[in-house]
Write a protein that holds these residues in place. Structure first.
Motif, PDB file in Angstrom:
ATOM      1  N   SER A  60      -1.966  -8.918  23.063  1.00 43.96           N
ATOM      2  CA  SER A  60      -1.880 -10.043  23.989  1.00 43.96           C
ATOM      3  C   SER A  60      -0.446 -10.265  24.451  1.00 43.96           C
ATOM      4  O   SER A  60      -0.200 -10.592  25.617  1.00 43.96           O
ATOM      5  CB  SER A  60      -2.430 -11.306  23.333  1.00 43.96           C
ATOM      6  OG  SER A  60      -1.674 -11.657  22.182  1.00 43.96           O
ATOM      7  N   ILE A  98      -5.372 -16.532  27.213  1.00 48.49           N
ATOM      8  CA  ILE A  98      -5.841 -15.321  26.519  1.00 48.49           C
ATOM      9  C   ILE A  98      -6.604 -15.798  25.276  1.00 48.49           C
ATOM     10  O   ILE A  98      -6.002 -16.297  24.323  1.00 48.49           O
ATOM     11  CB  ILE A  98      -4.661 -14.412  26.131  1.00 48.49           C
ATOM     12  CG1 ILE A  98      -3.857 -14.040  27.377  1.00 48.49           C
ATOM     13  CG2 ILE A  98      -5.167 -13.154  25.422  1.00 48.49           C
ATOM     14  CD1 ILE A  98      -2.624 -13.208  27.083  1.00 48.49           C
ATOM     15  N   TYR A 102      -9.052 -11.542  21.593  1.00 52.13           N
ATOM     16  CA  TYR A 102      -8.790 -10.668  22.737  1.00 52.13           C
ATOM     17  C   TYR A 102      -8.564  -9.222  22.289  1.00 52.13           C
ATOM     18  O   TYR A 102      -9.201  -8.292  22.795  1.00 52.13           O
ATOM     19  CB  TYR A 102      -7.579 -11.188  23.510  1.00 52.13           C
ATOM     20  CG  TYR A 102      -6.937 -10.177  24.430  1.00 52.13           C
ATOM     21  CD1 TYR A 102      -7.484  -9.886  25.675  1.00 52.13           C
ATOM     22  CD2 TYR A 102      -5.769  -9.505  24.053  1.00 52.13           C
ATOM     23  CE1 TYR A 102      -6.890  -8.951  26.521  1.00 52.13           C
ATOM     24  CE2 TYR A 102      -5.169  -8.581  24.884  1.00 52.13           C
ATOM     25  CZ  TYR A 102      -5.734  -8.309  26.115  1.00 52.13           C
ATOM     26  OH  TYR A 102      -5.145  -7.378  26.952  1.00 52.13           O
ATOM     27  N   ILE A 114     -12.820 -12.623  27.460  1.00 50.48           N
ATOM     28  CA  ILE A 114     -11.519 -12.466  26.785  1.00 50.48           C
ATOM     29  C   ILE A 114     -10.436 -13.303  27.475  1.00 50.48           C
ATOM     30  O   ILE A 114      -9.352 -13.492  26.909  1.00 50.48           O
ATOM     31  CB  ILE A 114     -11.078 -10.984  26.738  1.00 50.48           C
ATOM     32  CG1 ILE A 114     -10.967 -10.405  28.152  1.00 50.48           C
ATOM     33  CG2 ILE A 114     -12.035 -10.169  25.888  1.00 50.48           C
ATOM     34  CD1 ILE A 114     -10.440  -8.968  28.159  1.00 50.48           C
TER      35      ILE A 114
END
Length: 395
Positions: A60, A98, A102, A114
């Motif tokens: 992420s 996010i 994710y 996601i």
């Protein structure tokens, strides 16, 4: 030339209103001309984006860093009301969330749910970022399906999406002419609206003043004949319109050094003829002595009406056939038709341009004849419309 001199005394008081239109038109024309360019460099748009990383994993964070390379990251409190206010007041264009899990879902090739986002419906930033995120996740899934580990897939995706290509925006003028470019044609394209607005503000109001009952009756009782009076009104109106036209032509020389070369002469004559048409319309309208508020309404209706119907503000190719059929009965249509021929927007033909000239002159001649007729009927003499009362005189 008493009438001619009187007109110019009244014109001095009305001149500032017309100058406002003229100055604004000249300033806009100069700015547009200075910014005109054949080639322009393409630059990617940067958005103001705030990112809320609820997963907080290397995957992420890598996405956040990639977004930061191309956009401006805005720090905003993770509160729904604060985010909505920021979007509304344009402090941020897009808020990306996010979601937790994710990285795990991305490794499994599952890209559903996601991301979450806060954005304005149907805005450019919504479509732009949605397309970017789709490209990013689809690229990662493609590399993972090839057997790459997640780290390598993310690296390849970042490299692929970071590729830049030099793009130059080239404009292809339709035919074009060395001495009359499409950019310069736009200067003449918008001139009808300014001519109508500036001329009507001065000429109509001056002529309405000259046609006032007390002034007209006094003139009818003088040694000046009705025909001479009308002639001097036309002469004074034409002189002012000519002065405005010459000012526009002088500015045109500044914008296009080759204005008096080649086809540009056609545009010069076209604008001069249309100026005469505008003067004829102004004298005709003033013959009915409209009040100031009615005159302002007529000015806006004629200026905007002719501009929208005849292709001054809206390209004629997007106007319907019915609108163009009506526009053919208006002089501005033939002015624009000639201007587009000169600029090669439509095939150039010297005979076609001259035909447009003649049609415009026909409109001017018809308006002059109608004006003479109206003035003859309305202003035939002071004695006709004045009640004379007979009184006895005692001795």
């Amino acid at each position: 030339m008493q009438v001619f001199k009187a007109m110019f005394k009244i014109t001095k008081k009305r001149l500032p209103s017309a100058l406002a239109y003229i100055i604004v038109f000249i300033v806009i024309s100069v700015i547009a001309s200075s910014n005109a360019s054949k080639d322009s460099k393409f630059e990617m748009t940067k958005l103001k984006i705030c990112i809320f990383d609820e997963d907080d994993t290397s995957e992420s964070r890598e996405l956040s860093e990639l977004i930061a390379q191309n956009h401006d990251i805005v720090e905003i409190e993770n509160d729904r009301d604060v985010i909505i206010d920021s979007l509304y007041y344009k402090r941020a264009d897009y808020a990306l969330v996010i979601n937790e899990g994710y990285a795990e879902k991305l490794r499994a090739g599952d890209t559903a749910d996601i991301f979450a986002s806060y954005c304005l419906d149907e805005s450019f930033s919504t479509v732009y970022m949605g397309q970017f995120l789709d490209e990013y996740t689809n690229s990662v899934k493609a590399y993972l399906s090839m057997g790459m580990p997640i780290d390598e897939a993310l690296s390849c995706t970042e490299e692929a999406l970071s590729q830049e290509t030099d793009v130059s925006m080239l404009r292809n003028d339709k035919g074009g002419d060395a001495h009359y470019s499409v950019d310069f044609a736009a200067y003449f394209q918008y001139m009808p609206y300014i001519l109508i607005s500036a001329v009507f503000i001065i000429v109509c109001q001056v002529l309405v003043t000259m046609n006032r009952r007390d002034i007209r009756f006094r003139t009818n009782c003088s040694c000046i004949s009705s025909s001479k009076y009308t002639f001097q009104l036309f002469l004074g109106s034409g002189f002012f319109v000519l002065a405005v036209w010459l000012l526009f032509m002088a500015v045109g020389v500044m914008l296009n050094k080759e204005m008096y070369t080649g086809r540009a002469w056609y545009a010069v004559f076209n604008s001069l003829i249309f100026s005469a048409v505008v003067a004829a319309i102004a004298v005709f309208v003033s013959s009915f002595e409209p009040a100031d508020n009615i005159l302002n309404l007529i000015t806006q209706v004629l200026g905007l009406g002719l501009s929208f119907l005849c292709g001054v503000f809206i390209p004629r190719e997007i106007l319907s056939d019915k609108v163009l059929s009506v526009a053919r009965f208006l002089p501005a249509y033939w002015y624009i038709n000639a201007n587009e021929m000169i600029a090669d927007v439509i095939p150039f033909s010297s005979e076609g341009v001259i035909q447009c000239y003649l049609i415009q002159l026909g409109f001017a001649a018809a308006l002059i004849l109608l004006t003479l007729l109206v003035r003859k009927v309305r202003y035939s003499g002071a004695a006709i419309s004045t009640n004379v009362r007979k009184t006895a005189v005692s001795h």
